[in-house]
Design a protein around this motif. Structure first.
Motif, PDB file in Angstrom:
ATOM      1  N   LYS A  52      15.383 -17.811  31.719  1.00  0.00           N
ATOM      2  CA  LYS A  52      14.790 -18.912  32.845  1.00  0.00           C
ATOM      3  C   LYS A  52      15.351 -18.592  33.941  1.00  0.00           C
ATOM      4  O   LYS A  52      16.413 -17.773  34.105  1.00  0.00           O
ATOM      5  CB  LYS A  52      15.233 -20.073  32.333  1.00  0.00           C
ATOM      6  N   GLY A  53      15.026 -19.087  34.966  1.00  0.00           N
ATOM      7  CA  GLY A  53      15.698 -18.908  36.274  1.00  0.00           C
ATOM      8  C   GLY A  53      15.121 -17.820  37.252  1.00  0.00           C
ATOM      9  O   GLY A  53      15.407 -17.780  38.536  1.00  0.00           O
ATOM     10  N   LEU A  54      14.037 -17.035  36.904  1.00  0.00           N
ATOM     11  CA  LEU A  54      13.249 -16.096  37.683  1.00  0.00           C
ATOM     12  C   LEU A  54      11.827 -16.347  37.444  1.00  0.00           C
ATOM     13  O   LEU A  54      11.550 -16.564  36.285  1.00  0.00           O
ATOM     14  CB  LEU A  54      13.802 -14.538  37.280  1.00  0.00           C
ATOM     15  N   ILE A  55      11.031 -15.899  38.250  1.00  0.00           N
ATOM     16  CA  ILE A  55       9.565 -15.710  38.066  1.00  0.00           C
ATOM     17  C   ILE A  55       9.326 -14.064  38.023  1.00  0.00           C
ATOM     18  O   ILE A  55       9.123 -13.565  38.653  1.00  0.00           O
ATOM     19  CB  ILE A  55       8.691 -16.318  39.145  1.00  0.00           C
ATOM     20  N   GLU A  56       9.568 -13.644  36.659  1.00  0.00           N
ATOM     21  CA  GLU A  56       9.501 -12.419  36.330  1.00  0.00           C
ATOM     22  C   GLU A  56       8.656 -12.172  34.992  1.00  0.00           C
ATOM     23  O   GLU A  56       9.042 -13.202  34.135  1.00  0.00           O
ATOM     24  CB  GLU A  56      10.945 -11.729  36.070  1.00  0.00           C
ATOM     25  N   VAL A  57       8.209 -11.190  34.669  1.00  0.00           N
ATOM     26  CA  VAL A  57       7.415 -10.972  33.234  1.00  0.00           C
ATOM     27  C   VAL A  57       8.736 -11.216  32.128  1.00  0.00           C
ATOM     28  O   VAL A  57       9.823 -10.648  32.413  1.00  0.00           O
ATOM     29  CB  VAL A  57       6.744  -9.649  33.129  1.00  0.00           C
ATOM     30  N   GLY A  58       8.070 -12.211  31.186  1.00  0.00           N
ATOM     31  CA  GLY A  58       9.095 -12.204  29.936  1.00  0.00           C
ATOM     32  C   GLY A  58       9.892 -13.541  29.988  1.00  0.00           C
ATOM     33  O   GLY A  58      10.598 -13.886  29.113  1.00  0.00           O
ATOM     34  N   PHE A  59       9.731 -14.004  31.419  1.00  0.00           N
ATOM     35  CA  PHE A  59      10.657 -15.485  31.547  1.00  0.00           C
ATOM     36  C   PHE A  59       9.807 -16.584  31.078  1.00  0.00           C
ATOM     37  O   PHE A  59       8.627 -16.579  31.335  1.00  0.00           O
ATOM     38  CB  PHE A  59      11.073 -15.461  32.853  1.00  0.00           C
ATOM     39  N   ASP A  60      10.440 -17.746  30.813  1.00  0.00           N
ATOM     40  CA  ASP A  60       9.409 -18.987  30.409  1.00  0.00           C
ATOM     41  C   ASP A  60       8.905 -19.458  31.788  1.00  0.00           C
ATOM     42  O   ASP A  60       9.467 -19.148  32.908  1.00  0.00           O
ATOM     43  CB  ASP A  60      10.526 -20.211  30.190  1.00  0.00           C
ATOM     44  N   ALA A  61       7.592 -20.183  31.538  1.00  0.00           N
ATOM     45  CA  ALA A  61       7.000 -20.357  32.726  1.00  0.00           C
ATOM     46  C   ALA A  61       7.302 -21.880  33.021  1.00  0.00           C
ATOM     47  O   ALA A  61       6.747 -22.748  33.087  1.00  0.00           O
ATOM     48  CB  ALA A  61       5.444 -20.509  32.495  1.00  0.00           C
ATOM     49  N   ASP A  62       8.583 -21.896  33.588  1.00  0.00           N
ATOM     50  CA  ASP A  62       9.143 -23.273  34.077  1.00  0.00           C
ATOM     51  C   ASP A  62       9.184 -22.628  35.771  1.00  0.00           C
ATOM     52  O   ASP A  62      10.069 -22.019  36.394  1.00  0.00           O
ATOM     53  CB  ASP A  62      10.872 -23.394  34.028  1.00  0.00           C
ATOM     54  N   ILE A  63       8.098 -23.485  36.382  1.00  0.00           N
ATOM     55  CA  ILE A  63       7.821 -22.963  37.818  1.00  0.00           C
ATOM     56  C   ILE A  63       7.329 -24.305  38.441  1.00  0.00           C
ATOM     57  O   ILE A  63       6.592 -25.115  37.824  1.00  0.00           O
ATOM     58  CB  ILE A  63       6.598 -22.118  37.740  1.00  0.00           C
ATOM     59  N   PHE A  64       7.784 -24.296  39.659  1.00  0.00           N
ATOM     60  CA  PHE A  64       6.887 -25.279  40.630  1.00  0.00           C
ATOM     61  C   PHE A  64       6.378 -24.868  41.874  1.00  0.00           C
ATOM     62  O   PHE A  64       6.758 -23.793  42.255  1.00  0.00           O
ATOM     63  CB  PHE A  64       7.758 -26.638  41.027  1.00  0.00           C
ATOM     64  N   MET A  65       5.273 -25.358  42.329  1.00  0.00           N
ATOM     65  CA  MET A  65       4.339 -24.903  43.222  1.00  0.00           C
ATOM     66  C   MET A  65       5.004 -26.105  44.358  1.00  0.00           C
ATOM     67  O   MET A  65       4.884 -27.195  44.534  1.00  0.00           O
ATOM     68  CB  MET A  65       3.254 -25.091  43.118  1.00  0.00           C
ATOM     69  N   PHE A  66       5.512 -25.309  45.682  1.00  0.00           N
ATOM     70  CA  PHE A  66       5.823 -26.169  46.655  1.00  0.00           C
ATOM     71  C   PHE A  66       4.985 -25.773  47.884  1.00  0.00           C
ATOM     72  O   PHE A  66       4.657 -24.858  48.481  1.00  0.00           O
ATOM     73  CB  PHE A  66       7.379 -25.663  46.968  1.00  0.00           C
ATOM     74  N   ASN A  67       4.518 -26.883  48.727  1.00  0.00           N
ATOM     75  CA  ASN A  67       3.818 -26.916  50.057  1.00  0.00           C
ATOM     76  C   ASN A  67       5.096 -26.788  51.144  1.00  0.00           C
ATOM     77  O   ASN A  67       5.454 -28.007  51.446  1.00  0.00           O
ATOM     78  CB  ASN A  67       3.025 -27.902  50.176  1.00  0.00           C
ATOM     79  N   PRO A  68       5.329 -25.603  51.711  1.00  0.00           N
ATOM     80  CA  PRO A  68       6.202 -25.742  52.833  1.00  0.00           C
ATOM     81  C   PRO A  68       5.786 -26.327  54.253  1.00  0.00           C
ATOM     82  O   PRO A  68       6.634 -26.531  55.089  1.00  0.00           O
ATOM     83  CB  PRO A  68       6.550 -24.160  52.796  1.00  0.00           C
ATOM     84  N   SER A  69       4.483 -26.694  54.094  1.00  0.00           N
ATOM     85  CA  SER A  69       3.938 -27.144  55.561  1.00  0.00           C
ATOM     86  C   SER A  69       3.937 -28.479  55.863  1.00  0.00           C
ATOM     87  O   SER A  69       3.607 -28.751  57.133  1.00  0.00           O
ATOM     88  CB  SER A  69       2.517 -26.364  55.723  1.00  0.00           C
ATOM     89  N   VAL A  70       4.044 -28.960  54.968  1.00  0.00           N
ATOM     90  CA  VAL A  70       3.780 -30.759  55.138  1.00  0.00           C
ATOM     91  C   VAL A  70       5.105 -31.212  55.654  1.00  0.00           C
ATOM     92  O   VAL A  70       6.044 -30.704  55.126  1.00  0.00           O
ATOM     93  CB  VAL A  70       3.157 -31.559  54.148  1.00  0.00           C
ATOM     94  N   LYS A  71       5.040 -31.919  56.498  1.00  0.00           N
ATOM     95  CA  LYS A  71       6.301 -32.805  56.680  1.00  0.00           C
ATOM     96  C   LYS A  71       6.109 -34.356  56.416  1.00  0.00           C
ATOM     97  O   LYS A  71       5.091 -35.201  56.665  1.00  0.00           O
ATOM     98  CB  LYS A  71       6.396 -33.215  58.516  1.00  0.00           C
ATOM     99  N   THR A  72       7.009 -34.741  55.631  1.00  0.00           N
ATOM    100  CA  THR A  72       7.248 -36.125  55.047  1.00  0.00           C
ATOM    101  C   THR A  72       8.409 -36.767  55.166  1.00  0.00           C
ATOM    102  O   THR A  72       9.272 -36.452  56.015  1.00  0.00           O
ATOM    103  CB  THR A  72       6.769 -36.114  53.460  1.00  0.00           C
ATOM    104  N   ASN A  73       8.523 -38.050  54.611  1.00  0.00           N
ATOM    105  CA  ASN A  73       9.650 -38.839  54.665  1.00  0.00           C
ATOM    106  C   ASN A  73       9.864 -39.024  53.186  1.00  0.00           C
ATOM    107  O   ASN A  73       9.186 -39.114  52.275  1.00  0.00           O
ATOM    108  CB  ASN A  73       9.435 -40.235  55.307  1.00  0.00           C
ATOM    109  N   VAL A  74      11.250 -39.391  52.978  1.00  0.00           N
ATOM    110  CA  VAL A  74      11.956 -39.727  51.708  1.00  0.00           C
ATOM    111  C   VAL A  74      11.234 -41.002  51.364  1.00  0.00           C
ATOM    112  O   VAL A  74      11.435 -42.038  52.342  1.00  0.00           O
ATOM    113  CB  VAL A  74      13.263 -39.653  51.491  1.00  0.00           C
ATOM    114  N   GLU A  75      10.520 -41.512  50.336  1.00  0.00           N
ATOM    115  CA  GLU A  75       9.863 -42.475  49.979  1.00  0.00           C
ATOM    116  C   GLU A  75      10.499 -43.139  48.500  1.00  0.00           C
ATOM    117  O   GLU A  75       9.795 -42.993  47.662  1.00  0.00           O
ATOM    118  CB  GLU A  75       8.421 -42.622  50.015  1.00  0.00           C
TER     119      GLU A  75
END
Ligand code: DOR
Ligand code: ZN
Ligand code: ZN
Length: 399
Positions: A324-347
């Motif tokens: 775990k801990g890397l996005i590389e072949v052979g690693f578990d698919a624990d992944i998240f997709m992050f949108n860096p463009s939006v501005k939000t607030n803590v809600e």
């Protein structure tokens, strides 16, 4: 632009060219970033004993909604994890309720050295050297020595002086175990660890984590906002905060952790109003990554460094045996997709935690976790948990 192919929970191809799709589900992520699922090596999911504050199910839902796919739970539950039987009880709870992967710490008590010896598959032994939630503080230095001599990784709740004393004893005992300092908050701690890491006998055996609240808030916030900014260690001074960021930049600090410590807002308010003994702790998993991402962007720190400090580093230092801990072949698919463009607030009202409040209420943040995969399963998507039923695995440790 990149492509990642996942099959049966594992990453099987990573390429900058498109990968031939043989009928699998395709997820488009133009303009988004993929990060390895975060490790949060310090949470209090309150289960068993205080499940009105949080439980392993709600805590794990809160975690995955924020890109955290593995957590290590602390032993100050009720009963505390002082015996193998307590550990097995918590194991059953986590196994039946946790949507994310998990590891379970063992606690050091006055008379449980024999139990610690028997404990299998734990990230470490937690030793409390200062007062905080629960009654686990251990003043007896003979116990510290005995626990060090067991050779398992020892994880300290220590603050300033108690940390320096623990290291002195660790040296006298000739460095018999790895030593980890939780939630550093002071310049003196960071400077001390930086020096220790130069000592050939300590090198590779001492590590330190820091929490977002100590990186972003100071004592002045506690003065102003009261109990919602009250945790252990207490918030420190601006000068300490600056030192913590230096430790992040120069690699003295090994990884981030939340110290997610939910209490109900009523409990917190009551501790303000009635002037009782403070209730220490703030929820943290749902603000963890967005706050750090925002800071890394503002401070011009690399996102590679961020990914390392939120994922691979904790997995390595705790000797997690799973890939775990890397996005590389052979690693578990624990992944998240992050949108860096939006501005939000803590809600906080949108939190999945049972304690939906935050010292960062309404803070501006850059970016948003959009999808989280645990072992290849999409569990969180666009603000919603879409899989309440699947369960994470217990992580595998060396001992
Ligand atoms: O603020 C804290 N809360 N610090 C700790 O060390 C423990 C935690 C809790 O369990 O509430
Ligand atoms: Zn602590
Ligand atoms: Zn803690």
């Amino acid at each position: 632009m990149g492509y990642v192919l996942v099959e049966k929970g594992k990453i099987v191809a990573v390429s900058s060219d498109s990968i031939e799709n043989t009928g699998s589900v395709e997820i488009e992520g133009m303009g988004k970033m993929l990060f390895p699922g975060c490790f949060d090596p310090h949470v209090h999911f309150r289960d068993p004993g205080f499940t009105y504050k949080e439980d392993f199910h709600t805590g794990s839902l809160a975690a995955v909604s924020a890109g955290i796919t593995s957590v290590f739970d602390m032993p100050n539950t009720n009963p505390p994890v002082f015996t193998v039987e307590n550990l097995e009880q918590k194991r059953k709870i986590a196994e039946s309720k946790s949507v994310c992967n998990y590891g379970l710490f063992f606690g050091a008590g006055e008379k449980n050295v024999e139990e610690i010896k028997k404990a299998k598959n734990v990230p470490g032994v937690k030793l409390y050297l200062n007062s905080t939630t629960g009654n686990l503080k251990m003043n007896n230095e003979t116990v510290w020595r005995d626990v060090f001599q067991l050779g398992k990784k020892v994880v300290l709740h220590a603050e300033g002086e108690t940390f320096f004393r623990a290291v002195e004893i660790w040296k006298e005992e000739e460095f018999p175990c790895e030593l980890h300092l939780c939630h550093a908050s002071l310049r003196s701690e960071i400077d001390f660890v930086r020096e220790m890491k130069k000592n050939p006998q300590a090198k590779g055996k001492i590590s330190v984590e820091v929490c977002p609240h100590h990186l972003l808030l100071t004592h002045a916030d506690q003065e102003k906002y009261g109990a919602i900014c009250c945790m252990k260690p207490l918030l420190a001074m601006k000068e300490d905060l600056i030192a913590l960021w230096e430790g992040v930049s120069d690699g003295t600090i090994d990884f981030f952790a939340t110290d997610h410590a939910p209490h109900t807002l009523d409990e917190k308010k009551a501790s303000d109003e009635l002037g009782q003994t403070p209730i220490y702790g703030v929820p943290g998993v749902e603000t963890f990554f967005p706050l750090l991402f925002t800071q890394f962007q503002q401070r011009n720190l690399s996102f590679q460094h961020l990914a390392n400090m939120t994922s691979l580093s904790a997995k390595t230092i705790y000797h997690v045996q799973d890939k775990k801990g890397l996005i590389e072949v052979g690693f578990d698919a624990d992944i998240f997709m992050f949108n860096p463009s939006v501005k939000t607030n803590v809600e906080p009202q949108k939190f999945f935690s049972k304690s939906p409040w935050s010292p960062f209420d309404r803070w501006d943040i850059t970016g948003k976790v959009e999808k989280t995969f645990v072992g290849g399963r999409l569990v969180f998507d666009q603000g919603k948990i879409i899989d309440f039923e699947s369960r994470g695995n217990e992580l595998r440790f060396l001992n």
